[in-house]
Write an enzyme that holds these catalytic residues in place. Structure first.
Site, PDB file in Angstrom:
ATOM      1  N   GLU B  49      -1.090  -1.170  -1.227  1.00 42.77           N
ATOM      2  CA  GLU B  49      -0.671  -2.562  -1.037  1.00 42.77           C
ATOM      3  C   GLU B  49       0.827  -2.602  -1.202  1.00 42.77           C
ATOM      4  O   GLU B  49       1.366  -2.092  -2.190  1.00 42.77           O
ATOM      5  CB  GLU B  49      -1.321  -3.466  -2.096  1.00 42.77           C
ATOM      6  CG  GLU B  49      -2.658  -4.026  -1.702  1.00 42.77           C
ATOM      7  CD  GLU B  49      -3.172  -5.044  -2.721  1.00 42.77           C
ATOM      8  OE1 GLU B  49      -2.341  -5.726  -3.362  1.00 42.77           O
ATOM      9  OE2 GLU B  49      -4.386  -5.124  -2.884  1.00 42.77           O
ATOM     10  N   ASP B  60       2.751 -15.130  -9.316  1.00 40.54           N
ATOM     11  CA  ASP B  60       3.032 -13.858  -9.978  1.00 40.54           C
ATOM     12  C   ASP B  60       3.601 -14.009 -11.378  1.00 40.54           C
ATOM     13  O   ASP B  60       4.399 -14.887 -11.652  1.00 40.54           O
ATOM     14  CB  ASP B  60       4.003 -13.029  -9.125  1.00 40.54           C
ATOM     15  CG  ASP B  60       3.308 -12.437  -7.919  1.00 40.54           C
ATOM     16  OD1 ASP B  60       2.303 -11.738  -8.121  1.00 40.54           O
ATOM     17  OD2 ASP B  60       3.746 -12.700  -6.791  1.00 40.54           O
TER      18      ASP B  60
END
Lengths: 413, 266
Positions: B49, B60
């Site tokens: 990824e 995040d």
């Protein structure tokens, strides 16, 4: 494609099923985790809006706590000094929270209570949102967590002290530019991680569409009052009326205008004033007046200061409350539909406006509404005496006393 | 034709182990190093990824924020993402690369343009953090047309009814967010509880490859090994940050971490 505003329906409700205004502004671009909490909030809010006991409770607090209506006053000295249009101010800052933020904080806390949440969190730039949520949360027995960029924490220390006094936890945000944009991000992150116990409040008509709606629903109180006050004063809505308001996220401007959006723009002219930043700097916080591109920030699609790749751009303004790279989808809609006009004032112009207004009149607008005063001051001399220029003085300057002292050498409340 | 992603999961299943997915940020700490990093960890990672960093990543936590800021500060441009993937795919022809990021970056690049460059560089899948279902329906369809996997996310807050609808619109892989948290949060749910939820989702459609991510560390990865796949991201970003701080080579340190992770799920 020109966008059309419908008459007889509040602008906050003129979105499609995806929460988009004019098919292109707003929406709910959020991580999957927040989909359910947002859906729950959306359902609860649409139920409460039609609940008589909720409205009664809201109005009770607006009346007995905010002390509505806030005054509408004529600025005689300023009018004489400028020689042109009549200047009036709606002194929204005349409330215990000294800013328009109090309305949405009350509504949000009432919703939080009904949702059975005991904690509230929010972002703040100038500290007005933080201060008001701290104050209202305390009143309703809720615990408040306030996210504030470190840079703002320093420059708006007076409000931070008040937040702490009311028992709120103030969390300094040290990421990015350490201003409002980072505070909103951090508050959203906190909500992602704690959405089961915490009710998030966003300090303006920005964010996922439900937050735009609740904020606009709350501040609309301002124009409901203004409409009554204007009719009391003039016997009708004056033929040449201009409503000036500063625009950061845009909650006070939306609230100041909402009742007047259906009027013809030649009758009631709506002028939003964004933060142009320092005159010697290329940076600003004025996405509408600088024709910034559409972008997605904090869950909403709106005009946004950004680079070619889509990285959110740096902003600059002396006024922390306007220092935000994007703007409400409602204002994007009003701009593209041609209903409102947007311009900007520089830091220097705002400071000069503050200086002149506080010298001539018994009001002391903070740096945010001083931007609107700056535009009013430059417009008034060119306009006829029967033109009514009404400015939303949505915040009190006390929070800016350190900045004003530094820039002007003095500060008197 | 089966996708690279599907083949990878089938392969792992044959070996009776979960797929290991590693997340690192494109151009972290710089473009050259980030290519070295994925080239080196690919030996142990089954799916790579690659995050395209955004200045305002609302989903995040601290570690990925730090990595993203570092990459942007070091001059990251969106086109670098595709150049990195292209270089990687030259060495690892069949190893799937999934891009992960925020919608504004895709929106500014132009959805079609973005997919065109994904195709050209050899991207197998896309995760878009802030483009949930049903908002992602159109884009997911466009991805499918290009034979690129659009990876749907599910969270602990997702209702069963909604899960069914999302899974119906999903492609080969679905991503389950282990807990209420931004990336890299401390695991506040027992692995057993995560696996309970995992099984509930698998029961909706057992053919979909379901991976678990968020908060996975060296300590707990073993307890989740019955999943189809496990994603580790923040731990790797943290390793880069730490290596830079200690003036060590992030590449060798990362290889060690990924090697250890892999060993625990074999």
């Amino acid at each position: 494609m020109s966008l059309k505003i419908k008459k007889g329906i509040p602008l906050i409700d003129q979105h499609d099923k995806n929460g988009m205004w004019g098919g292109k502004f707003g929406g709910s671009f959020v991580p999957e985790t927040l989909k359910k909490p947002i859906e729950d909030l959306t359902n609860l809010f649409s139920k409460l809006r039609n609940d008589k006991s909720f409205i009664k409770e809201r109005d009770y607090h607006f009346e007995n706590y905010v002390g509505t209506p806030t005054p509408l006053i004529k600025l005689d000295n300023l009018t004489d000094h400028l020689g042109g249009a009549q200047l009036w101010a709606k002194v929204v800052s005349e409330n215990p929270g000294t800013a328009h933020k109090v309305y949405a904080c009350i509504v949000h806390c009432l919703i939080a209570k009904r949702a059975g949440k005991r904690y509230v969190c929010t972002d703040t730039g100038a500290g007005m949102q933080g201060k008001n949520l701290a104050m209202v949360a305390k009143k309703f027995g809720l615990k408040a967590k306030i996210f504030m960029g470190l840079r703002d924490l320093v420059r708006q220390k007076k409000n931070v002290d008040v937040m702490k006094k009311y028992g709120a936890e103030v969390v300094p945000v040290t990421s990015g530019s350490q201003t409002l944009v980072d505070a909103v991000s951090e508050s959203m992150r906190y909500w992602v991680a704690n959405c089961q116990d915490v009710h998030m409040v966003i300090g303006s008509t920005v964010g996922p569409s439900i937050f735009v709606k609740i904020s606009g629903y709350s501040t609309s109180q301002i124009s409901r009052e203004l409409k009554v006050q204007l009719i009391e004063e003039f016997g009708k809505i004056p033929n040449k009326l201009k409503l000036l308001n500063c625009v950061g996220g845009g909650s006070s401007a939306y609230g100041f205008w909402s009742e007047f959006i259906d009027y013809d723009k030649r009758h009631v002219n709506l002028i939003g004033v964004e933060a142009g930043g320092s005159k010697n700097s290329k940076l600003h916080a004025a996405p509408l007046s600088n024709n910034s591109k559409l972008g997605i920030l904090h869950g909403a699609k709106a005009y946004c200061i950004q680079d070619k790749d889509g990285q959110i751009g740096e902003t600059e303004s002396l006024s922390s409350g306007l220092d935000y790279p994007s703007v409400s989808p409602l204002h994007c809609f009003l701009k593209d539909a041609g209903r409102a006009e947007y311009t900007s004032a520089t830091d220097e112009e705002a400071l000069n406006a503050y200086k002149l207004v506080s010298k001539l009149e018994n009001i002391s607008p903070s740096l945010e509404p001083s931007h609107a005063f700056a535009t009013a001051i430059s417009l008034a001399p060119k306009l006829s005496k029967d033109t009514i220029l009404c400015i939303d003085s949505c915040g009190h300057s006390l929070k800016d006393s350190d900045i004003i002292k530094e820039k002007l050498g003095f500060y008197t409340e | 034709m089966k996708s690279e992603i599907q083949l990878t999961f089938e392969n792992c299943k044959r070996e009776n182990r979960p797929a290991l997915l590693t997340y690192t940020v494109a151009s972290d700490p710089n473009k050259k190093r980030s290519i070295q990093i994925i080239n080196s960890i690919a030996k142990y990672a089954d799916i790579i990824e690659l995050g395209f960093p955004h200045s305002t990543p609302v989903g995040d936590g601290g570690q990925i924020q730090t990595s993203s800021n570092r990459a942007i500060k070091n001059g990251f441009k969106m086109r670098d993402t595709f150049q990195i993937v292209k270089k990687f795919k030259k060495n690892f022809k069949n190893k799937p690369v999934i891009l992960m990021g925020y919608y504004n970056m895709i929106y500014q690049y132009g959805e079609s343009n973005f997919l065109k460059d994904c195709k050209k560089s050899g991207v197998s899948g896309i995760i878009c953090v802030d483009l949930p279902w049903p908002e992602n329906k159109d884009f997911a369809k466009k991805c499918k047309k290009k034979l690129i996997n659009f990876i749907q996310l599910l969270a602990p807050t997702t209702t069963k009814d909604r899960m069914k609808k999302i899974i119906r619109d999903s492609h080969d892989m679905v991503y389950y967010i282990s807990m209420l948290s931004t990336t890299g949060g401390k695991l506040k749910v027992a692995p057993r509880k995560i696996l309970d939820n995992y099984k509930k989702i698998k029961r909706i459609n057992s053919r979909k490859n379901l991976v678990i991510g968020f908060g996975i560390t060296e300590k707990i990865i073993k307890s989740l090994k019955s999943a189809d796949g496990l994603v580790v991201g923040s731990l790797l970003c943290k390793t880069i940050t730490k290596s830079l701080k200690m003036r060590q080579n992030p590449v060798t340190n990362l290889v060690k971490v990924v090697y250890n992770l892999k060993n625990k799920i074999l």
